[in-house]
Each structure stands twice: as structure tokens, then as C-alpha cells.
Design a protein around this motif. Structure first.
Motif, PDB file in Angstrom:
ATOM      1  N   ILE A  13       0.853  -1.188   0.000  1.00  0.00           N
ATOM      2  CA  ILE A  13       0.000   0.000   0.000  1.00  0.00           C
ATOM      3  C   ILE A  13       0.886   1.234   0.000  1.00  0.00           C
ATOM      4  O   ILE A  13       1.779   1.359   0.843  1.00  0.00           O
ATOM      5  CB  ILE A  13      -0.938   0.025   1.220  1.00  0.00           C
ATOM      6  N   ILE A  14       0.663   2.127  -0.949  1.00  0.00           N
ATOM      7  CA  ILE A  14       1.416   3.384  -1.031  1.00  0.00           C
ATOM      8  C   ILE A  14       0.458   4.525  -0.719  1.00  0.00           C
ATOM      9  O   ILE A  14      -0.583   4.674  -1.370  1.00  0.00           O
ATOM     10  CB  ILE A  14       2.044   3.582  -2.418  1.00  0.00           C
ATOM     11  N   ASP A  15       0.784   5.326   0.285  1.00  0.00           N
ATOM     12  CA  ASP A  15      -0.053   6.422   0.745  1.00  0.00           C
ATOM     13  C   ASP A  15       0.518   7.740   0.225  1.00  0.00           C
ATOM     14  O   ASP A  15       1.604   8.157   0.625  1.00  0.00           O
ATOM     15  CB  ASP A  15      -0.093   6.418   2.278  1.00  0.00           C
ATOM     16  N   SER A  16      -0.220   8.404  -0.664  1.00  0.00           N
ATOM     17  CA  SER A  16       0.286   9.640  -1.275  1.00  0.00           C
ATOM     18  C   SER A  16       0.495  10.741  -0.248  1.00  0.00           C
ATOM     19  O   SER A  16       1.322  11.635  -0.457  1.00  0.00           O
ATOM     20  CB  SER A  16      -0.666  10.132  -2.371  1.00  0.00           C
ATOM     21  N   THR A  17      -0.229  10.705   0.865  1.00  0.00           N
ATOM     22  CA  THR A  17      -0.086  11.767   1.867  1.00  0.00           C
ATOM     23  C   THR A  17       1.261  11.697   2.579  1.00  0.00           C
ATOM     24  O   THR A  17       1.651  12.650   3.261  1.00  0.00           O
ATOM     25  CB  THR A  17      -1.218  11.705   2.914  1.00  0.00           C
ATOM     26  N   LYS A  18       1.971  10.566   2.426  1.00  0.00           N
ATOM     27  CA  LYS A  18       3.312  10.440   3.007  1.00  0.00           C
ATOM     28  C   LYS A  18       4.379  10.968   2.048  1.00  0.00           C
ATOM     29  O   LYS A  18       5.560  11.012   2.396  1.00  0.00           O
ATOM     30  CB  LYS A  18       3.612   8.988   3.354  1.00  0.00           C
ATOM     31  N   PHE A  19       3.962  11.344   0.840  1.00  0.00           N
ATOM     32  CA  PHE A  19       4.892  11.889  -0.144  1.00  0.00           C
ATOM     33  C   PHE A  19       4.634  13.391  -0.298  1.00  0.00           C
ATOM     34  O   PHE A  19       4.517  13.925  -1.391  1.00  0.00           O
ATOM     35  CB  PHE A  19       4.750  11.143  -1.479  1.00  0.00           C
ATOM     36  N   MET A  20       4.524  14.040   0.834  1.00  0.00           N
ATOM     37  CA  MET A  20       4.336  15.486   0.911  1.00  0.00           C
ATOM     38  C   MET A  20       5.235  16.027   2.014  1.00  0.00           C
ATOM     39  O   MET A  20       5.511  15.336   2.995  1.00  0.00           O
ATOM     40  CB  MET A  20       2.878  15.853   1.258  1.00  0.00           C
ATOM     41  N   ASP A  21       5.722  17.235   1.844  1.00  0.00           N
ATOM     42  CA  ASP A  21       6.493  17.906   2.886  1.00  0.00           C
ATOM     43  C   ASP A  21       6.182  19.399   2.817  1.00  0.00           C
ATOM     44  O   ASP A  21       6.837  20.154   2.105  1.00  0.00           O
ATOM     45  CB  ASP A  21       7.990  17.650   2.711  1.00  0.00           C
ATOM     46  N   ALA A  22       5.142  19.799   3.559  1.00  0.00           N
ATOM     47  CA  ALA A  22       4.696  21.188   3.505  1.00  0.00           C
ATOM     48  C   ALA A  22       5.738  22.150   4.060  1.00  0.00           C
ATOM     49  O   ALA A  22       5.706  23.349   3.748  1.00  0.00           O
ATOM     50  CB  ALA A  22       3.387  21.335   4.285  1.00  0.00           C
ATOM     51  N   SER A  23       6.684  21.641   4.851  1.00  0.00           N
ATOM     52  CA  SER A  23       7.671  22.519   5.480  1.00  0.00           C
ATOM     53  C   SER A  23       8.904  22.754   4.622  1.00  0.00           C
ATOM     54  O   SER A  23       9.719  23.629   4.932  1.00  0.00           O
ATOM     55  CB  SER A  23       8.117  21.925   6.821  1.00  0.00           C
ATOM     56  N   ASN A  24       9.062  21.982   3.534  1.00  0.00           N
ATOM     57  CA  ASN A  24      10.271  22.097   2.719  1.00  0.00           C
ATOM     58  C   ASN A  24       9.895  21.889   1.257  1.00  0.00           C
ATOM     59  O   ASN A  24       9.598  20.757   0.848  1.00  0.00           O
ATOM     60  CB  ASN A  24      11.317  21.076   3.168  1.00  0.00           C
ATOM     61  N   ALA A  25       9.910  22.932   0.462  1.00  0.00           N
ATOM     62  CA  ALA A  25       9.476  22.860  -0.934  1.00  0.00           C
ATOM     63  C   ALA A  25      10.346  21.922  -1.758  1.00  0.00           C
ATOM     64  O   ALA A  25       9.854  21.188  -2.620  1.00  0.00           O
ATOM     65  CB  ALA A  25       9.474  24.255  -1.558  1.00  0.00           C
ATOM     66  N   THR A  26      11.656  21.915  -1.490  1.00  0.00           N
ATOM     67  CA  THR A  26      12.568  21.049  -2.248  1.00  0.00           C
ATOM     68  C   THR A  26      12.272  19.586  -1.974  1.00  0.00           C
ATOM     69  O   THR A  26      12.170  18.759  -2.898  1.00  0.00           O
ATOM     70  CB  THR A  26      14.032  21.362  -1.893  1.00  0.00           C
ATOM     71  N   ASN A  27      12.138  19.232  -0.708  1.00  0.00           N
ATOM     72  CA  ASN A  27      11.808  17.856  -0.354  1.00  0.00           C
ATOM     73  C   ASN A  27      10.445  17.458  -0.900  1.00  0.00           C
ATOM     74  O   ASN A  27      10.251  16.317  -1.350  1.00  0.00           O
ATOM     75  CB  ASN A  27      11.822  17.678   1.164  1.00  0.00           C
ATOM     76  N   ASP A  28       9.493  18.369  -0.859  1.00  0.00           N
ATOM     77  CA  ASP A  28       8.148  18.094  -1.351  1.00  0.00           C
ATOM     78  C   ASP A  28       8.189  17.703  -2.827  1.00  0.00           C
ATOM     79  O   ASP A  28       7.532  16.744  -3.243  1.00  0.00           O
ATOM     80  CB  ASP A  28       7.267  19.325  -1.146  1.00  0.00           C
ATOM     81  N   LYS A  29       8.984  18.407  -3.614  1.00  0.00           N
ATOM     82  CA  LYS A  29       9.095  18.093  -5.041  1.00  0.00           C
ATOM     83  C   LYS A  29       9.763  16.737  -5.254  1.00  0.00           C
ATOM     84  O   LYS A  29       9.360  15.967  -6.124  1.00  0.00           O
ATOM     85  CB  LYS A  29       9.879  19.192  -5.755  1.00  0.00           C
ATOM     86  N   LYS A  30      10.788  16.439  -4.455  1.00  0.00           N
ATOM     87  CA  LYS A  30      11.464  15.151  -4.584  1.00  0.00           C
ATOM     88  C   LYS A  30      10.509  13.993  -4.274  1.00  0.00           C
ATOM     89  O   LYS A  30      10.480  12.981  -4.980  1.00  0.00           O
ATOM     90  CB  LYS A  30      12.661  15.088  -3.637  1.00  0.00           C
TER      91      LYS A  30
END
Length: 281
Positions: A178-195
Motif C-alpha cells: 500500500i502506497i499512501d500519497s499523503t506520506k509523499f508530501m512535505d509542507a515545510s520544505n518545498a525542495t523535499n516536497d518536489k522530490k
């Protein structure tokens, strides 16, 4: 440390729906799941784990320990229709064009489908989960045909699934991921969020296929865009700076970790999924 709180805004989570079903019939020669096809008309998928039952062991007049049976994963698929490719998974074979016969060997298949993750702020747009099943076999099921009347209903097909787990490095074999898309977000860091979002885009390009055109240095690429170059498929994982010329080396990641991928939907095995989703932040 801080005191626990409940029912904070944005934390009223729930899961709903089933959509974007994809069937992957196994390649029996090498055990991979190539050539995924869309499964339209899914109405329900019921996951039914079983096993992991305790057997008590007694010694010295006391309960000594519990032994647990192996856990198995099963499911039920309900749908109004199914792809032609599923026929061989349902024990059918083509006798001649337009005619099929039953009671044939049932092929193993993989399955991917998506459910929505909602919350009290964004509703069902908050995120989603990708459910992936391996080693599935469908049991025979009844089909009830009824006369058309003043309250017509479409026939609903249903199949019980059993699974055989596949190997996962460092873990016990598994039949579901199971892959949860909400775990592939980082509201505190734009660079990490894009990665993180780029890694998920690469996986989804594998699961759903990529309808890509040839790479062009004059095109404006955004995160998740696909292209081809030298017969390989790529996903944009680093957006080019404003006004900068995009390049395969700097802005794109090859979609599959296998050397030969033709852009068709395919189901990576768990070890490859781990590689595709591993992000250094």
C-alpha cells in the motif's frame, strides 16, 4: 513533551471509493507483471486477510506461550465488467475468434487500484492510496442472469481471490503493498516536497504507463511530465529553473530500474518499488 489533543483541524481522516483498477497478467517465464490493462467497472474490492491465529502452549501448569499460524491475504473483486485479458485468469480460453471455453488453467495476475483519502478540510482531494496485489488467483464464481423487467439491474460479477506472496528483501514475503500519497508530501520544505512527489510520479508512470513524446530542449517541463530519449522513458523529477534549458541528465529520471521498458503499464515487484520510492531529503 506536549499534551495529547484530539480532533484537530485536518486530522479527521477517512478512506473511501475504489477506482483506477489495473490488471497485470503474469509472465510465467520470468515471474514479472508486464502489459497492464485498465479494469473498468470496478464496484468493490474487499480485502480479507486470514490466519495469524493463536495456538496456546501450556507448560508447568501455566500458559507458556502463543504460537501463531501463517497469515494469508485474500480479496473479493466485484465489477460490472472485466478486461478481455482477465478471461484467462478466470479459466477461459479462446476456442476460435468469438468463442471461448471454460474450465481451463487459471493464470496468476497482479492488481492495482486506488482509494481516496479524505479529511475535514480537503475532503477526498486530500490524497489517495495505491493498493497493489501480487500472486492472485481467481476462484470460480457464479453468474446470475435474470430476465429484464420494470426494475432492471446490471449483472455484477464477483471473484474470490487467493494470493501467493512474493519475495521482499529484508522482510517476509508479501502479497500486498500500500502506497499512501499523503506520506509523499512535505509542507515545510518545498525542495523535499518536489522530490517526494517526483518519486511517486515515477512509480505511477510504471503502474499506468507513459504516453510520452521525444525529449525537446525547447519544451517547458513540469514535475511529473514524461518524455523519451534514446528509446528510454523519463519523468521530470527536477523542474528546470525559469528560463533554463532542460536536460535529461539534470532534470529527468529514468522511469524503470530495468534496462528495457517500452512505456507500457507494468507492475514492479516490491524491491523495485522500494528503489523507486527511496528519496534522499
Amino acid at each position: 513533551m506536549s499534551k495529547l489533543t484530539w480532533d484537530n483541524t485536518g486530522e479527521h481522516l477517512y478512506e473511501t471509493g475504489v477506482r483506477n483498477g489495473v490488471l497485470y497478467v503474469i509472465d510465467e517465464v520470468n515471474g514479472t507483471y508486464p502489459n497492464g490493462v485498465a479494469w473498468n467497472g470496478l464496484t468493490a474490492i474487499t480485502e480479507s486477510p486470514s490466519g495469524a491465529e493463536a495456538t496456546a502452549i501450556y507448560a508447568d501448569d501455566i500458559k507458556y506461550l502463543n504460537l501463531y499460524s501463517a497469515e494469508e491475504f485474500g480479496a473479493t473483486i466485484e465489477a460490472y465488467t472485466y478486461p478481455d485479458e482477465f478471461a484467462e485468469c478466470d479459466g477461459s480460453a479462446v476456442l476460435v475468434n468469438g468463442a471461448t471455453i471454460g474450465q481451463q488453467t487459471r493464470k496468476v495476475f497482479g492488481l492495482c487500484y486506488r482509494t481516496a483519502v479524505g479529511n475535514d478540510v480537503a475532503a477526498e482531494d486530500f490524497g489517495y492510496k495505491l493498493h497493489i496485489l501480487y500472486g492472485c488467483k481467481a476462484s470460480p464464481s457464479e453468474k446470475a442472469y435474470q430476465t429484464i423487467n420494470d426494475s432492471p439491474e446490471a449483472i455484477t460479477f464477483s471473484w474470490e481471490l487467493t494470493t501467493t506472496p512474493v519475495a521482499v528483501s529484508g522482510f517476509k514475503p508479501t502479497a500486498n503493498v500500500i502506497i499512501d500519497s499523503t506520506k509523499f508530501m512535505d509542507a515545510s520544505n518545498a525542495t523535499n516536497d518536489k522530490k517526494l512527489k517526483a518519486a511517486l510520479a515515477v512509480l505511477e508512470a510504471n503502474l499506468y504507463g507513459a504516453d510520452a513524446t521525444a525529449f525537446s530542449t525547447s519544451k517547458v517541463y513540469s514535475l511529473g511530465d514524461t518524455c523519451t530519449s534514446n528509446s528510454k522513458y523519463y519523468v521530470c523529477t527536477t523542474e528546470p529553473a525559469s528560463g533554463a534549458t532542460p536536460s535529461i541528465a539534470n532534470n529527468f529520471t529514468e522511469v524503470a530500474t530495468t534496462s528495457a521498458w517500452d512505456g507500457k503499464a507494468r507492475l514492479p515487484l516490491p524491491d523495485e518499488i522500494k528503489t523507486l520510492l527511496t528519496v534522499t531529503t
